[in-house]
Design a protein around this motif. Structure first.
Motif, PDB file in Angstrom:
ATOM      1  N   GLY A 372       0.793  -1.071   0.076  1.00  0.00           N
ATOM      2  CA  GLY A 372       0.618   0.034  -0.105  1.00  0.00           C
ATOM      3  C   GLY A 372       0.589   1.229   0.451  1.00  0.00           C
ATOM      4  N   GLN A 373       0.927   1.743   0.549  1.00  0.00           N
ATOM      5  CA  GLN A 373       2.048   3.139   1.299  1.00  0.00           C
ATOM      6  C   GLN A 373       3.053   3.297   2.692  1.00  0.00           C
ATOM      7  N   VAL A 374       2.820   1.682   2.331  1.00  0.00           N
ATOM      8  CA  VAL A 374       3.822   1.966   3.405  1.00  0.00           C
ATOM      9  C   VAL A 374       4.766   1.246   2.820  1.00  0.00           C
ATOM     10  N   MET A 375       5.843   1.594   2.885  1.00  0.00           N
ATOM     11  CA  MET A 375       7.113   1.153   2.328  1.00  0.00           C
ATOM     12  C   MET A 375       8.191   0.399   2.928  1.00  0.00           C
ATOM     13  N   LYS A 376       8.467  -1.100   2.641  1.00  0.00           N
ATOM     14  CA  LYS A 376       8.739  -2.168   3.350  1.00  0.00           C
ATOM     15  C   LYS A 376      10.750  -1.983   3.374  1.00  0.00           C
ATOM     16  N   TYR A 377      11.020  -0.839   4.593  1.00  0.00           N
ATOM     17  CA  TYR A 377      12.358  -0.637   4.386  1.00  0.00           C
ATOM     18  C   TYR A 377      13.384  -1.371   4.855  1.00  0.00           C
ATOM     19  N   PRO A 378      13.513  -3.021   5.281  1.00  0.00           N
ATOM     20  CA  PRO A 378      14.537  -4.173   6.225  1.00  0.00           C
ATOM     21  C   PRO A 378      14.699  -4.369   4.247  1.00  0.00           C
ATOM     22  N   GLU A 379      13.059  -5.037   3.767  1.00  0.00           N
ATOM     23  CA  GLU A 379      13.629  -5.513   2.386  1.00  0.00           C
ATOM     24  C   GLU A 379      14.565  -4.615   1.135  1.00  0.00           C
ATOM     25  N   ILE A 380      13.833  -3.054   1.477  1.00  0.00           N
ATOM     26  CA  ILE A 380      14.513  -2.518   0.464  1.00  0.00           C
ATOM     27  C   ILE A 380      15.812  -2.089   0.676  1.00  0.00           C
ATOM     28  N   ARG A 381      16.566  -1.989   1.637  1.00  0.00           N
ATOM     29  CA  ARG A 381      18.094  -1.842   2.690  1.00  0.00           C
ATOM     30  C   ARG A 381      18.589  -3.445   1.839  1.00  0.00           C
ATOM     31  N   LYS A 382      18.389  -4.228   2.823  1.00  0.00           N
ATOM     32  CA  LYS A 382      18.958  -5.637   2.175  1.00  0.00           C
ATOM     33  C   LYS A 382      19.210  -6.148   0.731  1.00  0.00           C
ATOM     34  N   TYR A 383      17.713  -5.655  -0.326  1.00  0.00           N
ATOM     35  CA  TYR A 383      18.133  -5.501  -1.709  1.00  0.00           C
ATOM     36  C   TYR A 383      19.277  -4.504  -1.716  1.00  0.00           C
ATOM     37  N   THR A 384      19.639  -3.587  -0.860  1.00  0.00           N
ATOM     38  CA  THR A 384      20.844  -2.417  -1.672  1.00  0.00           C
ATOM     39  C   THR A 384      21.609  -3.061  -1.082  1.00  0.00           C
ATOM     40  N   ARG A 385      22.235  -3.372  -0.188  1.00  0.00           N
ATOM     41  CA  ARG A 385      22.685  -4.084   0.368  1.00  0.00           C
ATOM     42  C   ARG A 385      23.693  -5.484  -1.191  1.00  0.00           C
ATOM     43  N   ASP A 386      23.151  -6.051  -1.965  1.00  0.00           N
ATOM     44  CA  ASP A 386      23.446  -6.991  -1.886  1.00  0.00           C
ATOM     45  C   ASP A 386      23.891  -6.173  -3.974  1.00  0.00           C
ATOM     46  N   LEU A 387      22.540  -4.924  -3.853  1.00  0.00           N
ATOM     47  CA  LEU A 387      23.680  -4.291  -5.154  1.00  0.00           C
ATOM     48  C   LEU A 387      24.499  -4.292  -5.496  1.00  0.00           C
ATOM     49  N   ILE A 388      25.208  -3.502  -4.013  1.00  0.00           N
ATOM     50  CA  ILE A 388      26.494  -3.039  -3.641  1.00  0.00           C
ATOM     51  C   ILE A 388      27.192  -4.042  -3.612  1.00  0.00           C
ATOM     52  N   LYS A 389      27.046  -4.924  -3.045  1.00  0.00           N
ATOM     53  CA  LYS A 389      28.070  -6.924  -3.730  1.00  0.00           C
ATOM     54  C   LYS A 389      28.490  -7.296  -4.548  1.00  0.00           C
ATOM     55  N   ASP A 390      27.344  -7.038  -5.568  1.00  0.00           N
ATOM     56  CA  ASP A 390      27.346  -7.400  -6.776  1.00  0.00           C
ATOM     57  C   ASP A 390      27.748  -6.367  -7.178  1.00  0.00           C
ATOM     58  N   PHE A 391      28.099  -5.515  -7.341  1.00  0.00           N
ATOM     59  CA  PHE A 391      28.307  -4.161  -8.438  1.00  0.00           C
ATOM     60  C   PHE A 391      29.716  -3.634  -7.811  1.00  0.00           C
ATOM     61  N   ASP A 392      30.398  -4.130  -6.853  1.00  0.00           N
ATOM     62  CA  ASP A 392      31.401  -3.366  -5.568  1.00  0.00           C
ATOM     63  C   ASP A 392      31.496  -2.008  -6.165  1.00  0.00           C
ATOM     64  N   ILE A 393      30.042  -1.318  -5.484  1.00  0.00           N
ATOM     65  CA  ILE A 393      30.170   0.210  -5.612  1.00  0.00           C
ATOM     66  C   ILE A 393      30.504   0.255  -3.871  1.00  0.00           C
ATOM     67  N   ARG A 394      31.955   0.978  -4.034  1.00  0.00           N
ATOM     68  CA  ARG A 394      32.512   1.430  -2.725  1.00  0.00           C
ATOM     69  C   ARG A 394      31.479   2.629  -2.037  1.00  0.00           C
TER      70      ARG A 394
END
Length: 588
Positions: A372-394
């Protein structure tokens, strides 16, 4: 090295940001009259070190000497007073000001209490003419090409009597012709006794332009080498700490049915001038379709039409027979189209937003990220951490703002976000702009992985090496029209160059089939009798032969031979190269 010959010495420089040691005990020196390159991965600390030298940052420890004297760089004004000028990666120009107004801004000549604009214009024009910059002091910045704007930035520094010039990623947005012009400009400046520091990833340009190279890896200095004593492979290994495959290789892959059809598309630019003039092509599943061309020939407007950012005045865009032409950008995204934009600041990121907020742009309404109008921030942050690791974002974490990242890491964040959406069609416009060789190698691999998974990739790039290395088929855009489409295995830099200059397939046939490039007099083969040759000995024919031979550089021939050896025996009509790296430069 005798101190007198060093115009800049930086000793044991350490700069710390919250959670990150950007520079740790870095030593660097610059000799008078040399071009010295700072080389390193995205986020290695190159720009930070130069920002310390220019007074934008204050180091935690270490000393700076200018011409042998200890200097405190508390602000850019102190750096300018010490004869230092800096051209930033993203230009600092007022778009609706003239060239003269931009250059004298903050240092205007006065006539009484008023600014003497006549004198300012005269001084700027005299300076531009002195360095043969071919710039009119009255031109408006927003009407100039990127290459011309860069010259204005250089003139700004020279106007303030800079003897030491710092250029941050000066070739990242330039065409090949503009890069050649820049190389000449820099050599002319060093011949005058100026000293230049270049920050760049482009290994081929380093070998051509520089005298020495200092490599920085993860905030520490790895060492300094003389350019004549090294090569591209060694520099790439020093930069990333491992061997890098500089030749893209890939397995043959059969394309499937057509997914994207562009039919007679026309569009106008912001001035109402027609910029796209009946563009037609198609992209198949399981292929990379490369679009080559000199910047400013309609590539930007075409991508905007395909992604819903600009409305076509005529023609159709079909995705699996579904017309996209009148859809909104959000609707096009929902239909399975991802877009890596050419301008990461304008189209790719909200710089003040955190990394985790930027990674869900365009997909924030999906169930996995919101309810709905509520963001799932724990899932969003985990998704971002995985992206940071996969693409070697410093980055220290996913909480910092996107504006805090280096340009290359911003680009990796965007590429990671768009590729991870698992699109049916990926539109990649300048996808490796600003990336180091290791990151380019990875992005290339991911693009080919998409193609091997029967996804379609439209690659729009100003870099011919990148287009040739990755594409299955290549189209050339010139003056808002597609002049030709060919299989990548049949393409060469010279063939594409003819089309990019507005030529035709007939012109290519003349160059390929009619001319004999031997040292003997130029021969033209008769079209009526293949065994008969008419020897042309006029001065015009000799000049034609000389011109053609001069345009085929040794470097181009070697590059093409490498590509053909790599592709030989592997490719069919639709095959492309794999992504283990780039051809022979740090940034394709």
């Amino acid at each position: 090295m005798d101190k007198i010959t060093n115009v800049v010495e930086m000793k044991k420089i350490t700069k710390i940001f919250p959670g990150v040691i950007a520079n740790e005990d870095v030593d660097f020196n610059l000799r008078k009259g040399e071009i010295h390159v700072l080389l390193g991965e995205n986020g290695a600390g190159k720009t930070t070190l130069m920002n310390v030298l220019y007074g934008l940052y204050k180091q935690e420890s270490g000393e700076i000497f200018i011409n042998g004297k200890l200097a405190e760089m508390r602000s850019p004004s102190e750096a300018i007073a010490n004869g230092i000028g800096m051209v930033h990666q993203h230009f600092m120009l007022v778009q609706n000001f003239t060239v003269a107004e931009n250059i004298v801004l903050g240092d205007e000549p006065k006539k009484g209490l008023k600014v003497d604009y006549k004198k300012a214009r005269e001084k700027v024009q005299e300076l531009a003419d002195r360095y043969d910059f071919k710039i009119n002091a009255d031109d408006i910045i927003e009407e100039m090409t990127v290459g011309q704007q860069q010259k204005v930035e250089i003139l700004k520094a020279l106007y303030r009597k800079a003897e030491i010039l710092i250029l941050d990623e000066p070739t990242a947005v330039l065409t090949p012709q503009e890069i050649d012009e820049l190389a000449v400009i820099l050599r002319n400046l060093t011949d005058e006794g100026k000293s230049i520091i270049l920050i760049t990833h482009k290994l081929k340009e380093i070998m051509i332009m520089s005298d020495r190279v200092t490599i920085i890896r993860r905030g520490k200095s790895v060492g300094t080498v003389e350019t004549l004593d090294t090569d591209i492979d060694k520099l790439a290994e020093l930069m990333v700490g491992r061997k890098v495959n500089l030749v893209v290789s890939k397995e043959a892959h059969e394309s499937k049915g057509t997914i994207l059809k562009v039919q007679g598309v026309e569009a106008v630019d912001m001035r109402g001038v027609q910029i796209l003039k009946g563009i037609s092509f198609d992209v198949k599943r399981g292929e990379i379709f490369g679009l080559a061309g000199v910047d400013g020939n309609g590539q930007t407007e075409l991508v905007e039409v395909l992604t819903g950012l600009r409305k076509a005045t005529k023609g159709k865009v079909l995705l699996d027979e579904l017309e996209l032409t009148k859809m909104k950008t959000s609707e096009i995204i929902e239909k399975g189209v991802s877009h890596i934009p050419e301008d990461r600041h304008k189209r790719g990121l909200i710089l003040d937003f955190s990394l985790y907020e930027n990674t869900i742009l365009g997909q924030h309404k999906k169930d996995k990220f919101s309810k709905g109008q509520v963001m799932k921030y724990p899932e969003i942050r985990k998704y971002t951490r995985d992206l940071i690791k996969d693409f070697d974002i410093r980055t220290p974490n996913e909480l910092i703002s996107a504006g805090s990242l280096s340009g290359g890491n911003q680009q990796k964040l965007i590429a990671g976000r768009e590729i991870s959406k698992n699109p049916d069609l990926l539109i990649a416009a300048q996808p490796t702009r600003g990336l180091d060789v290791g990151a380019i190698e990875y992005i290339h691999k991911r693009l080919i992985d998409e193609r091997n998974r029967d996804k379609a990739v439209l690659l729009v790039s100003l870099e011919l090496d990148e287009v040739l290395a990755l594409s299955d088929r290549i189209g050339v855009i010139y003056d808002g029209k597609i002049l030709g489409i060919m299989d990548a295995k049949d393409a060469t830099e010279r063939k594409l160059g003819v089309l990019m200059a507005g030529g035709s397939f007939e012109d290519m046939e003349k160059e390929e089939g009619l001319y004999d490039y031997e040292d003997a007099p130029l021969n033209i083969k008769s079209g009526n009798d293949s065994n008969h040759e008419n020897e042309i000995t006029t001065e015009a024919a000799k000049e034609t032969k000389t011109s053609i031979k001069e345009n085929i550089s040794k470097e181009d021939v070697e590059t093409e031979n490498i590509r053909k050896q790599d592709v030989s025996g592997k490719q069919d009509t639709n095959s492309v190269n794999d992504t283990s790296g780039i051809k022979d430069e740090g940034e394709v």
